[in-house]
Design a protein around this motif. Structure first.
Motif, PDB file in Angstrom:
ATOM      1  N   ASN B  27       0.878  -1.171   0.000  1.00 51.55           N
ATOM      2  CA  ASN B  27       0.000   0.000   0.000  1.00 51.55           C
ATOM      3  C   ASN B  27       0.913   1.216   0.000  1.00 51.55           C
ATOM      4  O   ASN B  27       1.631   1.455   0.967  1.00 51.55           O
ATOM      5  CB  ASN B  27      -0.887  -0.010   1.254  1.00 51.55           C
ATOM      6  N   LEU B  28       0.917   1.955  -1.106  1.00 51.41           N
ATOM      7  CA  LEU B  28       1.873   3.045  -1.252  1.00 51.41           C
ATOM      8  C   LEU B  28       1.369   4.363  -0.678  1.00 51.41           C
ATOM      9  O   LEU B  28       1.981   5.390  -0.890  1.00 51.41           O
ATOM     10  CB  LEU B  28       2.218   3.242  -2.731  1.00 51.41           C
ATOM     11  N   ASP B  29       0.276   4.334   0.065  1.00 51.79           N
ATOM     12  CA  ASP B  29      -0.270   5.545   0.675  1.00 51.79           C
ATOM     13  C   ASP B  29       0.804   6.211   1.543  1.00 51.79           C
ATOM     14  O   ASP B  29       1.363   5.570   2.429  1.00 51.79           O
ATOM     15  CB  ASP B  29      -1.454   5.132   1.539  1.00 51.79           C
ATOM     16  N   PRO B  30       1.093   7.486   1.331  1.00 54.45           N
ATOM     17  CA  PRO B  30       2.150   8.137   2.121  1.00 54.45           C
ATOM     18  C   PRO B  30       1.864   8.183   3.623  1.00 54.45           C
ATOM     19  O   PRO B  30       2.789   8.341   4.418  1.00 54.45           O
ATOM     20  CB  PRO B  30       2.221   9.557   1.559  1.00 54.45           C
ATOM     21  N   ALA B  31       0.589   8.020   4.020  1.00 52.70           N
ATOM     22  CA  ALA B  31       0.274   8.006   5.447  1.00 52.70           C
ATOM     23  C   ALA B  31       0.905   6.813   6.149  1.00 52.70           C
ATOM     24  O   ALA B  31       1.201   6.864   7.337  1.00 52.70           O
ATOM     25  CB  ALA B  31      -1.241   7.967   5.646  1.00 52.70           C
ATOM     26  N   LEU B  32       1.130   5.733   5.399  1.00 56.55           N
ATOM     27  CA  LEU B  32       1.740   4.545   6.003  1.00 56.55           C
ATOM     28  C   LEU B  32       3.257   4.585   5.924  1.00 56.55           C
ATOM     29  O   LEU B  32       3.922   3.721   6.472  1.00 56.55           O
ATOM     30  CB  LEU B  32       1.263   3.283   5.274  1.00 56.55           C
ATOM     31  N   HIS B  33       3.796   5.569   5.226  1.00 60.45           N
ATOM     32  CA  HIS B  33       5.247   5.670   5.067  1.00 60.45           C
ATOM     33  C   HIS B  33       5.698   7.048   5.528  1.00 60.45           C
ATOM     34  O   HIS B  33       6.010   7.910   4.717  1.00 60.45           O
ATOM     35  CB  HIS B  33       5.631   5.459   3.609  1.00 60.45           C
ATOM     36  N   PRO B  34       5.745   7.260   6.849  1.00 59.46           N
ATOM     37  CA  PRO B  34       6.134   8.595   7.320  1.00 59.46           C
ATOM     38  C   PRO B  34       7.638   8.801   7.194  1.00 59.46           C
ATOM     39  O   PRO B  34       8.381   7.875   6.920  1.00 59.46           O
ATOM     40  CB  PRO B  34       5.722   8.559   8.802  1.00 59.46           C
ATOM     41  N   LEU B  35       8.059  10.036   7.365  1.00 59.57           N
ATOM     42  CA  LEU B  35       9.490  10.385   7.377  1.00 59.57           C
ATOM     43  C   LEU B  35      10.203   9.906   6.120  1.00 59.57           C
ATOM     44  O   LEU B  35      11.311   9.393   6.159  1.00 59.57           O
ATOM     45  CB  LEU B  35      10.172   9.769   8.614  1.00 59.57           C
ATOM     46  N   GLY B  37      11.549  11.549   3.633  1.00 63.91           N
ATOM     47  CA  GLY B  37      12.778  12.259   3.294  1.00 63.91           C
ATOM     48  C   GLY B  37      13.986  11.725   4.035  1.00 63.91           C
ATOM     49  O   GLY B  37      14.969  11.302   3.426  1.00 63.91           O
ATOM     50  N   PRO B  38      13.960  11.738   5.403  1.00 62.22           N
ATOM     51  CA  PRO B  38      15.110  11.223   6.151  1.00 62.22           C
ATOM     52  C   PRO B  38      15.417   9.758   5.861  1.00 62.22           C
ATOM     53  O   PRO B  38      16.577   9.366   5.795  1.00 62.22           O
ATOM     54  CB  PRO B  38      14.708  11.410   7.605  1.00 62.22           C
ATOM     55  N   ARG B  39      14.370   8.943   5.661  1.00 60.26           N
ATOM     56  CA  ARG B  39      14.641   7.525   5.400  1.00 60.26           C
ATOM     57  C   ARG B  39      15.342   7.346   4.081  1.00 60.26           C
ATOM     58  O   ARG B  39      16.297   6.579   3.928  1.00 60.26           O
ATOM     59  CB  ARG B  39      13.332   6.730   5.418  1.00 60.26           C
ATOM     60  N   TYR B  41      17.209   9.532   2.647  1.00 61.13           N
ATOM     61  CA  TYR B  41      18.565  10.074   2.807  1.00 61.13           C
ATOM     62  C   TYR B  41      19.486   9.036   3.433  1.00 61.13           C
ATOM     63  O   TYR B  41      20.619   8.849   2.991  1.00 61.13           O
ATOM     64  CB  TYR B  41      18.504  11.336   3.671  1.00 61.13           C
ATOM     65  N   VAL B  42      18.988   8.336   4.462  1.00 59.41           N
ATOM     66  CA  VAL B  42      19.816   7.304   5.103  1.00 59.41           C
ATOM     67  C   VAL B  42      20.110   6.182   4.118  1.00 59.41           C
ATOM     68  O   VAL B  42      21.231   5.671   4.041  1.00 59.41           O
ATOM     69  CB  VAL B  42      19.106   6.763   6.356  1.00 59.41           C
ATOM     70  N   ARG B  43      19.105   5.839   3.307  1.00 58.75           N
ATOM     71  CA  ARG B  43      19.336   4.781   2.309  1.00 58.75           C
ATOM     72  C   ARG B  43      20.362   5.238   1.272  1.00 58.75           C
ATOM     73  O   ARG B  43      21.209   4.455   0.828  1.00 58.75           O
ATOM     74  CB  ARG B  43      18.032   4.447   1.591  1.00 58.75           C
TER      75      ARG B  43
END
Lengths: 426, 446
Positions: B27-35, B37-39, B41-43
């Motif tokens: 489910n690619l809904d952005p509500a389920l994938h918070p943060l 940007g930082p994630r 960046y770490v990747r």
């Protein structure tokens, strides 16, 4: 929308708004070509993502009243009688009146329930199958319990120190730097355990390395009420002078202080997308704030001061006011006139949490723990690469390794979650 | 009442047999994938670090020559064949897949100055210090090395310094004290060009506009000729002499020259008064240059014992290869599948390197390919962040190169600072600093 119809996530939820790029100021043809190509790719990506909605299997739940009925008059027993047997088992009451008011916490994928009684009773139970993973007694006051990144480890704020236990009940750590902790909160993407103490200090502990990342002296009295904003990982603290302050580990003072109530703030909750914050005060008001602009939106009167608040994945608000638990639907974006559901507990409610990905609400009270059916509370379609309620042992282990590899450093926590993708001008 | 509660059937989410793969609903809904940007960046940071961990570009070396390898030639249709000529007159034909020599013979007395092949790979021509041009047949299976002899030999009047073959006709051009255009069947040049220069060091035919020829002369010029006409087209005079030249195989009018002043200059032949790009990362004279078949990148080998890969539109190198055993590099080639780079050096070895240092050789599975594409895009998106840039840019270079580069940087910074001071303290408009792309060009002659 009537329940049972095509599930209600609109296509626009997927397409994040971006202001259109202006091509005029750019003289470099190569750069212009590059940006145009990027725009086209983004558009195509969002269209493909929106098309993937066809693959979603589940539909969001709902409760509708017919004729003269009101949804808040429906009792849990009636709802349980009207739903399939497997879901009816989600309504249960655990009568545990010996060991005081209970704190509840669910693991991130909604599989395990952790109960902590004030007088020291701790249990981890798979709430669907009612199978007990571990149960023990710490023989001293227990103020709060919190699962860490998965159901294998949890933290317990005991009388003096903070203890970390394994899922088998074995004590792993006794953290003596964290004295007199009142409440706990876990930031899953940063592996930070945030603890608020009676002495007015806020601690950030990195649970993967064991390092105390930050310790802030809040100087606003004892800290009893803590909540995290899942959208940007900021921590909201409610104070006895009616203010709510926002904290991040890298700054020694509060980022924002808002005067919310006349009288102490009893409880704070923030919705999952980081749009609104709900606060409950001793003045028996439950207020809804826009957390991005810090402006008040609505306020509701509760029969008693609400000691616990939670917002579900679909935006339902639950408040426990004395022996009454009230659930409000649509009460955050707009004002709703009456509660959606109500339930009377057998004891005074002390803690509550919506179960992730389920239409269920867990309430800890002075006579034990109750689990209530709240149709339409949970997100119907989960993303298995984020959180999987049906994960196997191997998937859990591999997921844990991936989470650790992608752990965000604590320095990157800011109030604006998109800060890292932005470019400074000039 | 109408009630519907979420009820998931575990059979829909669990696999049936242990031999099945796990079910992974998305489910690619952005509500389920918070943060997000930082994630990301770490990747990106992790991907950049892993890139450096897996950067092992050296594949193997071809040894067999007994003197420095002076020139190399790619087979136009066979990826695994390479021809090389050395400073003692020996010419070898190599099989790159098995990394061994399939054919070797003594071609000339003295240096083999140039090798080129015709467009179907049946014939190749070599020139040497002994003023001879020899045409050879590409050896087939079952031929014996003892009676291998040239098809034709031409004796010239002076030493020949370079050769290149026309891309469509049976014509080749040599350079020495002047530029001669030869037909395969004739023993006299069909055309000769000489534009006031005492020796021409190297030349190259344009792979798209087949009749255009570019040459580098010892009077610091780069001259353009059309072999159909008797007169030259135009030439550009640089500050120092160019050692080597390569045409862009996809953009017909662009070419790159490797110069003595440790820079490479990319020119558009229509506008020679301004370089398209000045590639400056080497610290000593650049001796060899070749284009990737994609036309986007260029490999250069230099006297400072390093091999650098530049993007055609960027002035700093993307990567640098070196080994303690590799001495001065005379010639470089980019293989026609754009995956490998070859360097021929002074210590008799030809080295095979990967064009992308951290790329896995061989076929990637579907999931690996998707993961690789994702990490490439992430690295590109976050490449400007200081931490990511620091790690991506970091390369170990030999001590001599490091010290020389540091000194060069100090000198150019000092010069730039002084020029800026002069400009700041002069009347507006009186002092004009020439752009980098123009300042190395002395003049253009039509």
């Amino acid at each position: 929308k009537a329940p049972g119809t095509t599930q209600g996530t609109p296509v626009t939820r997927m397409q994040v708004y971006r202001p259109p790029l202006v091509w005029q100021g750019i003289g470099d043809r190569r750069l212009k070509r590059h940006l145009r190509k990027g725009e086209k790719e983004r558009e195509q990506a969002s269209r493909t993502a929106a098309r993937m909605e066809l693959l979603r299997q589940e539909v969001v739940g709902g409760l509708e009243a017919e004729g003269m009925e009101q949804t808040r008059r429906f009792r849990q027993e009636e709802i349980a009688a009207a739903v399939p047997v497997a879901t009816a088992a989600q309504y249960f009451n655990l009568c545990l009146d010996t060991f005081g008011p209970y704190s509840v916490d669910y693991s991130r994928n909604g599989r395990c329930l952790l109960l902590g009684g004030r007088k020291g009773h701790v249990a981890v139970v798979d709430w669907r199958s009612k199978k007990l993973t571990c149960e023990f007694h710490v023989h001293e006051t227990l103020r709060d319990v919190q699962f860490l990144h998965n159901e294998m480890m949890f933290a317990a704020a005991q009388k003096r120190y903070l203890h970390v236990y394994d899922s088998t009940g074995m004590e792993l750590h006794c953290l003596k730097q964290h004295l007199l902790i009142n409440s706990l909160c876990f930031l899953p993407y940063h592996f930070l355990l945030v603890s608020a103490s009676e002495r007015g200090s806020l601690h950030y502990l990195d649970t993967s390395t064991g390092q105390l990342v930050a310790e802030h002296k809040v100087r606003l009295g004892p800290l009893r009420c803590i909540a995290q904003n899942p959208h940007n990982a900021a921590v909201h603290l409610g104070h006895v002078n009616g203010t709510v302050s926002l904290w991040t580990p890298n700054i020694k003072t509060a980022q924002v202080k808002m005067l919310c109530h006349r009288g102490p703030v009893m409880s704070v909750a923030i919705d999952k997308e980081g749009w609104s914050m709900v606060t409950a005060g001793m003045d028996a008001l439950v207020k809804v704030w826009d957390v991005r602009t810090f402006k008040p939106l609505h306020s509701y009167r509760s029969p008693r001061p609400a000691l616990a608040l939670d917002v579900s994945q679909r935006g339902l608000l639950a408040a426990s006011c004395g022996r009454l638990v009230q659930v409000w639907r649509g009460g955050l974006r707009g004002r709703s006139e009456a509660p959606y559901l109500q339930h009377s507990l057998s004891g005074d409610g002390s803690s509550l949490q919506f179960v992730p990905f389920e239409d269920c609400l867990g309430v800890g009270h002075s006579s034990g723990v109750s689990s209530l059916i709240v149709p339409g509370a949970g997100e119907p379609n989960f993303d298995a690469l984020e959180l999987n309620p049906f994960e196997s042992k191997k998937q859990r282990r591999e997921g844990e390794v991936k989470q650790l590899l992608e752990k965000i450093p604590a320095e990157l926590i800011t109030l604006d979650a998109d800060d890292i993708s932005k470019v400074e001008q000039g | 009442m109408k009630v519907k509660v979420l009820c998931r059937n575990p059979q829909d989410y669990l696999r049936q047999r242990t031999t099945d793969i796990h079910k992974v609903p998305r489910n690619l809904d952005p509500a389920l994938h918070p943060l997000e940007g930082p994630r990301e960046y770490v990747r990106a940071l992790n991907a950049t670090k892993l890139d450096r961990v897996f950067a092992k570009p050296f594949v193997g070396s071809l040894s067999g020559h007994t003197d420095g390898v002076y020139c190399m030639c790619k087979h136009p249709t066979k990826l695994s064949v390479l021809l090389s000529g050395s400073c003692d007159g020996e010419v070898r034909i190599w099989n790159l897949a098995s990394r061994d020599c399939t054919w070797s013979f003594v071609g000339h007395e003295g240096f083999v100055r140039g090798l080129c092949m015709n467009q179907d790979g049946s014939l190749f021509v070599s020139v040497g210090e002994d003023k001879l041009i020899k045409q050879w047949r590409y050896p087939g299976a079952g031929e014996s090395q003892e009676d291998y002899a040239p098809v034709a030999t031409i004796l010239g009047k002076s030493v020949y310094l370079g050769i290149d073959h026309h891309w469509s006709k049976p014509v080749f051009a040599t350079c020495g004290d002047r530029v001669d255009v030869w037909d395969q069947s004739r023993s006299e040049p069909i055309r000769s060009f000489s534009w006031g220069v005492d020796s021409v060091g190297c030349l190259g035919f344009n792979p798209v506009e087949h009749n255009v020829l570019a040459t580098c002369g010892s009077d610091r010029t780069v001259a353009l000729y059309d072999v159909r006409t008797a007169s030259p087209l135009r030439k550009v005079v640089l500050e120092m002499r160019s050692n080597s030249l390569a045409w862009n195989p996809t953009e017909a009018f662009n070419f790159t020259v490797a110069n003595e002043d440790s820079n490479l200059y990319t020119f558009d032949m229509r506008r020679l008064d301004k370089a398209l790009c000045v590639h400056s990362d080497h610290v000593m004279a650049v001796l060899g240059v070749d284009y990737s078949p994609t036309g986007r990148e260029v490999v250069s080998g230099s006297f400072d014992k390093t091999l650098r890969i530049f993007r055609v539109d960027e002035g700093r190198c993307r990567d640098v290869y070196h080994t303690r055993r590799m001495q001065r590099i005379f010639c470089v080639r980019w293989s026609l599948d754009s995956a490998y780079v070859l360097s021929g050096s002074d210590e008799t070895n030809i080295r095979l390197w990967k064009a992308e240092a951290s790329r896995t050789l061989g076929k990637l599975s579907g999931r690996e390919a998707v993961a690789r594409e994702y990490t490439e895009k992430l690295k590109e998106k976050y490449k400007h962040h200081p931490q990511v840039r620091r790690i991506a840019r970091h390369r170990h270079v030999p001590g001599m190169v490091y010290r020389a580069a540091k000194e060069k940087r100090l000198v150019t910074e000092a010069q730039r600072r002084k020029r800026r001071n002069i400009e700041r303290h002069s009347k507006a408009g009186t002092v004009d600093e020439p752009s980098t792309k123009k300042k190395h060009i002395v003049s253009v002659v039509e």
